[in-house]
Design a protein around this motif. Sequence first.
Motif: not given
Length: 413
Positions: A319-329, A395-413
Motif C-alpha cells: 500500500x501507499x503512504x497517504x498522509x494528506x488528501x487532495x480536497x479542492x482546487x 490570504x489571496x488565492x490564484x486559479x489553479x491553487x490546490x487545497x489539501x487536508x491532513x488525512x486524519x479521522x475527524x468528528x464532524x458531529x
Amino acid sequence: MKKVELLAPAGDLEKLKTAIDFGADAVYLGGESFGLRKASKNFSLEAIEEGVKYVHHHGKKIHVTMNIIPHERDLEGIDAYVKSLWEIGVDAVIVADPGMFRRIKRAAPKLPIHISTQGSVTNFDTVDFWKSQGAERVVLARELSLQEIKVLIEKTKGDPEIETFIHGAMCMSYSGRCLLSNYMTGRDANLGDCAQPCRYKYYLMEEKRPGQFFPIEEHEEGTFLMNSKDLCMIEHIDDMIPLGISSFKIEGRVKSAYYLATVVRSYRNAIDEYYNDPDQYSFDPYWLEEIKKVSHRDFTTGFFYKKPSSDAHVYGTSSYIRGYDFVGRILEYDSETKVAKIEQRNRLFPGDTVEIFGTYGKHRNQIIGKCWDEKGNNLEVINQAKQIFYTKLDEPGNPGDFLRRENVEENHG
C-alpha cells in the motif's frame, strides 16, 4: 552551465497543464497506441495537438512515448501516426525498439528520437551506437550509479543528451523488461499493460502439501518479495546536476494532478535554488516534507550510490503512504471580496483546516469558514464529486491553487 531540464509525466490534458504551470520544462505523454501506459487515459491526436499548443505557448517542450516492444501486428499504422506527430509539432518521440526507431526515421526523418529507459542502456558504446543512428537523447537504465553516469557523460561530451529518472516508482525487473505480468495475468508489461504482480503479497507452498500456505514472517498478511521502494533524489540534486545530465525525469503518468503539482513544485524549487548559487546551495527539508504529502511508498536512492540491498524493498505492505488528501482546487478568486470559487475533490466540511499551495513559495494554512453553493445556499458538507462551492480566504488565492487536508479521522458531529 546549461540548466538541467525538469521533465514531468502527463496522463491527460489537466495533468499536462498542471505540470507546466508548476514548473516542468517539458512533459512526456502517451498516445492511444505504441506507448507503455495503458492504465493512463492517454491522448488522441487531437488532444496531443492541444497539448502541443499549450506547452509551446509557455516555451516548453512535449515528448510522446512510443516505447513498446512491438510484435509485428503492433506496428500497423505507425507511419501515418508518426507523420501526424511531426505535423502537429511534438518535440521528440521516445523509443525502445530498434525496428520502431528505423520506421520512425523513415516516416519523419527530422523528428527527434529519444531512446527509452526500456532500451536498457548502461554503457558508452551503446550510447554511441544510438548516436550513430541519429538519436538525440538517451534515457539511461535505472541500474547505473552516479559514478558510472559521470564517466559516461565525460565520454559523450554532451552528445547525445543524457536523461535519468530522479523520482517515482521503481521496477523490480531490469528497466521494465518483465514477463511476470504476462505469465500470471496475460497482461504484457512490454506492451504497456503491466498488472504489477511485483506488488502482490506472496505465501510459500510446499510441493507435497498443496493448499497449505506458509507465511514468510515479515508481515501477518504475507510478504512482498519484489515490492521496491520509490525513487526520490530531491535531497541529492547537488550531486546530480554537476554531472552534466541534460534532463531529470519524474515517473508517474497514471498519478494525479495533485501528485504532479506537489512533486514538480518541490524539484523546481530545489533546482532553481541550486542554480541561484551552486557554491552556497543548501537543501531545504521543506521540499521533501512536501513530497511526502502525496501518496507514496517509502523512498530509496535506487542504484545511484550503491547497489540496492534488502532495505530498498518494502516487505510489510504494497500500500501507499497517504498522509494528506487532495480536497479542492481554486477556479477563481475575487481580490475585492476575498471569495474563492473552488472545485471539490474530496469530502470537506466548514471548520476543516486545509493547506493551500500554488506554483511557488510555501503553503499557507486556512480554516474553511462558511461555504455556499452557486445559488447562495449554505453548505454543511461539500461531498459531491467536483462540487463547486464558494468560501472566503484569509490570504489571496490564484486559479489553479490546490487545497489539501491532513488525512486524519475527524468528528464532524
